[in-house]
Design a protein around this motif. Structure first.
Motif, PDB file in Angstrom:
ATOM      1  N   GLU A   1       0.839  -1.209   0.000  1.00 27.50           N
ATOM      2  CA  GLU A   1       0.000   0.000   0.000  1.00 27.50           C
ATOM      3  C   GLU A   1       0.875   1.260   0.000  1.00 27.50           C
ATOM      4  OE1 GLU A   1      -3.417   0.525   0.341  1.00 27.50           O
ATOM      5  OE2 GLU A   1      -4.149  -1.509   0.608  1.00 27.50           O
ATOM      6  N   GLU A   2       1.949   1.219   0.756  1.00 30.26           N
ATOM      7  CA  GLU A   2       2.847   2.388   0.808  1.00 30.26           C
ATOM      8  C   GLU A   2       3.533   2.605  -0.533  1.00 30.26           C
ATOM      9  OE1 GLU A   2       4.413   5.693   2.368  1.00 30.26           O
ATOM     10  OE2 GLU A   2       3.099   4.374   3.521  1.00 30.26           O
ATOM     11  N   ASN A   3       4.000   1.524  -1.181  1.00 35.10           N
ATOM     12  CA  ASN A   3       4.662   1.659  -2.483  1.00 35.10           C
ATOM     13  C   ASN A   3       3.719   2.147  -3.570  1.00 35.10           C
ATOM     14  OD1 ASN A   3       7.170   0.961  -1.587  1.00 35.10           O
ATOM     15  ND2 ASN A   3       7.027  -1.178  -2.221  1.00 35.10           N
ATOM     16  N   ARG A   4       2.484   1.704  -3.537  1.00 31.49           N
ATOM     17  CA  ARG A   4       1.512   2.144  -4.542  1.00 31.49           C
ATOM     18  C   ARG A   4       0.981   3.538  -4.251  1.00 31.49           C
ATOM     19  NH1 ARG A   4      -2.464  -2.891  -4.997  1.00 31.49           N
ATOM     20  NH2 ARG A   4      -3.293  -1.688  -3.277  1.00 31.49           N
ATOM     21  N   GLY A   5       1.184   4.012  -3.040  1.00 30.40           N
ATOM     22  CA  GLY A   5       0.711   5.339  -2.674  1.00 30.40           C
ATOM     23  C   GLY A   5      -0.742   5.367  -2.258  1.00 30.40           C
ATOM     24  N   THR A   6      -1.334   4.219  -1.997  1.00 27.44           N
ATOM     25  CA  THR A   6      -2.748   4.185  -1.617  1.00 27.44           C
ATOM     26  C   THR A   6      -2.948   4.231  -0.109  1.00 27.44           C
ATOM     27  OG1 THR A   6      -2.698   1.768  -1.707  1.00 27.44           O
ATOM     28  CG2 THR A   6      -3.445   2.924  -3.683  1.00 27.44           C
ATOM     29  N   LEU A   7      -1.885   4.159   0.663  1.00 24.17           N
ATOM     30  CA  LEU A   7      -2.027   4.205   2.115  1.00 24.17           C
ATOM     31  C   LEU A   7      -2.526   5.574   2.566  1.00 24.17           C
ATOM     32  CD1 LEU A   7      -1.678   2.404   4.553  1.00 24.17           C
ATOM     33  CD2 LEU A   7       0.635   3.255   4.791  1.00 24.17           C
ATOM     34  N   ASN A   8      -2.033   6.636   1.962  1.00 27.07           N
ATOM     35  CA  ASN A   8      -2.523   7.975   2.300  1.00 27.07           C
ATOM     36  C   ASN A   8      -3.976   8.157   1.881  1.00 27.07           C
ATOM     37  OD1 ASN A   8      -0.176   8.883   3.501  1.00 27.07           O
ATOM     38  ND2 ASN A   8       0.708   9.522   1.542  1.00 27.07           N
ATOM     39  N   PHE A   9      -4.361   7.528   0.775  1.00 25.17           N
ATOM     40  CA  PHE A   9      -5.754   7.599   0.325  1.00 25.17           C
ATOM     41  C   PHE A   9      -6.675   6.923   1.341  1.00 25.17           C
ATOM     42  CE2 PHE A   9      -9.325   5.790  -2.083  1.00 25.17           C
ATOM     43  CZ  PHE A   9      -9.878   6.965  -2.551  1.00 25.17           C
ATOM     44  N   ILE A  10      -6.218   5.812   1.901  1.00 32.32           N
ATOM     45  CA  ILE A  10      -7.011   5.119   2.918  1.00 32.32           C
ATOM     46  C   ILE A  10      -7.096   5.967   4.183  1.00 32.32           C
ATOM     47  CG2 ILE A  10      -7.040   3.099   4.446  1.00 32.32           C
ATOM     48  CD1 ILE A  10      -5.883   1.481   2.154  1.00 32.32           C
ATOM     49  N   ARG A  11      -6.009   6.647   4.508  1.00 30.07           N
ATOM     50  CA  ARG A  11      -6.004   7.495   5.713  1.00 30.07           C
ATOM     51  C   ARG A  11      -6.966   8.676   5.584  1.00 30.07           C
ATOM     52  NH1 ARG A  11       0.449   7.723   6.091  1.00 30.07           N
ATOM     53  NH2 ARG A  11       0.791   5.632   6.919  1.00 30.07           N
ATOM     54  N   LEU A  12      -7.238   9.114   4.356  1.00 27.20           N
ATOM     55  CA  LEU A  12      -8.129  10.252   4.139  1.00 27.20           C
ATOM     56  C   LEU A  12      -9.605   9.864   4.118  1.00 27.20           C
ATOM     57  CD1 LEU A  12      -6.122  12.179   1.409  1.00 27.20           C
ATOM     58  CD2 LEU A  12      -6.347  12.742   3.842  1.00 27.20           C
ATOM     59  N   SER A  13      -9.908   8.594   4.274  1.00 27.84           N
ATOM     60  CA  SER A  13     -11.304   8.155   4.249  1.00 27.84           C
ATOM     61  C   SER A  13     -12.038   8.688   5.479  1.00 27.84           C
ATOM     62  CB  SER A  13     -11.393   6.640   4.188  1.00 27.84           C
ATOM     63  OG  SER A  13     -11.010   6.084   5.410  1.00 27.84           O
ATOM     64  N   PRO A  14     -13.355   8.811   5.413  1.00 33.33           N
ATOM     65  CA  PRO A  14     -14.102   9.373   6.551  1.00 33.33           C
ATOM     66  C   PRO A  14     -14.208   8.433   7.755  1.00 33.33           C
ATOM     67  CG  PRO A  14     -15.603   8.723   4.808  1.00 33.33           C
ATOM     68  CD  PRO A  14     -14.219   8.556   4.266  1.00 33.33           C
ATOM     69  N   HIS A  15     -13.756   7.202   7.622  1.00 31.18           N
ATOM     70  CA  HIS A  15     -13.832   6.258   8.741  1.00 31.18           C
ATOM     71  C   HIS A  15     -12.647   6.453   9.678  1.00 31.18           C
ATOM     72  CE1 HIS A  15     -17.168   4.116   6.948  1.00 31.18           C
ATOM     73  NE2 HIS A  15     -16.530   4.201   5.787  1.00 31.18           N
ATOM     74  N   SER A  16     -12.829   6.014  10.907  1.00 31.15           N
ATOM     75  CA  SER A  16     -11.771   6.187  11.906  1.00 31.15           C
ATOM     76  C   SER A  16     -10.583   5.284  11.586  1.00 31.15           C
ATOM     77  CB  SER A  16     -12.313   5.866  13.301  1.00 31.15           C
ATOM     78  OG  SER A  16     -12.599   4.486  13.398  1.00 31.15           O
TER      79      SER A  16
END
Length: 168
Positions: free
Chosen positions: A126-141
């Motif tokens: 997830e970190e290499n693809r850059g999607t970890l930050n996208f997951i962190r920005l989701s409205p869920h806790s």
């Protein structure tokens, strides 16, 4: 009815549903089933080899035999006796208990090591693809997302452990 439960889980934790949809493919499930049945088969073969065999040349002794012969009473391996039909008298409860112990240790080892490896590999991916930050920005806790990752990423390992349960 199953769809309503899946919808409720999806409302409670959408990250878990995403992980389960990504992991539960026919190929992954069949590989896990083959591994589980292979482990059970090899374990049964190993423990079957410890049971007494019909041999004329030597007296039989095994951990799973039951006997009251005084010369071998203090040893770890008891001498084997046969019943009136010619079958070995085996302590099957001890035999199954030993299988349960070995399978429990194997299951714990698989759950801990493979589960931790899968979680670390998924976070790295997830970190290499850059999607970890996208997951962190989701409205869920963040706790909800973390719980979805912890339950969803090693779900194939949980499936493998569930298939190993009937033998134990």
């Amino acid at each position: 009815m199953l769809v309503t439960y899946i919808d409720k889980i999806g409302d409670w934790n959408p990250q878990l549903i995403r992980e389960l949809k990504g992991r539960f493919k026919v190929r992954n499930l069949s590989i896990a089933a083959v591994i589980a049945f292979g482990i059970q088969f090899l374990l049964l073969l190993a423990f079957d080899a410890q049971l007494p065999m019909d041999s004329i040349t030597s007296p039989q002794s095994s951990r799973y035999c039951t006997a009251n012969s005084p010369e071998r009473y203090s040893s770890y391996r008891l001498s084997c006796i046969k019943d009136l039909l010619g079958n070995w008298v085996i302590n099957w409860q001890l035999w199954w208990l030993d299988i349960f112990k070995v399978l429990s240790v194997i299951g714990l080892f698989i759950l801990l090591t493979a589960g931790a490896y899968l979680l670390i590999a998924d976070l790295f991916k997830e970190e290499n693809r850059g999607t970890l930050n996208f997951i962190r920005l989701s409205p869920h806790s963040s706790q909800n997302i973390l719980l979805g990752k912890i339950l969803g990423v090693p779900s194939i390992i949980y499936f493998l452990s569930a298939i190993l349960c009937p033998l134990t």
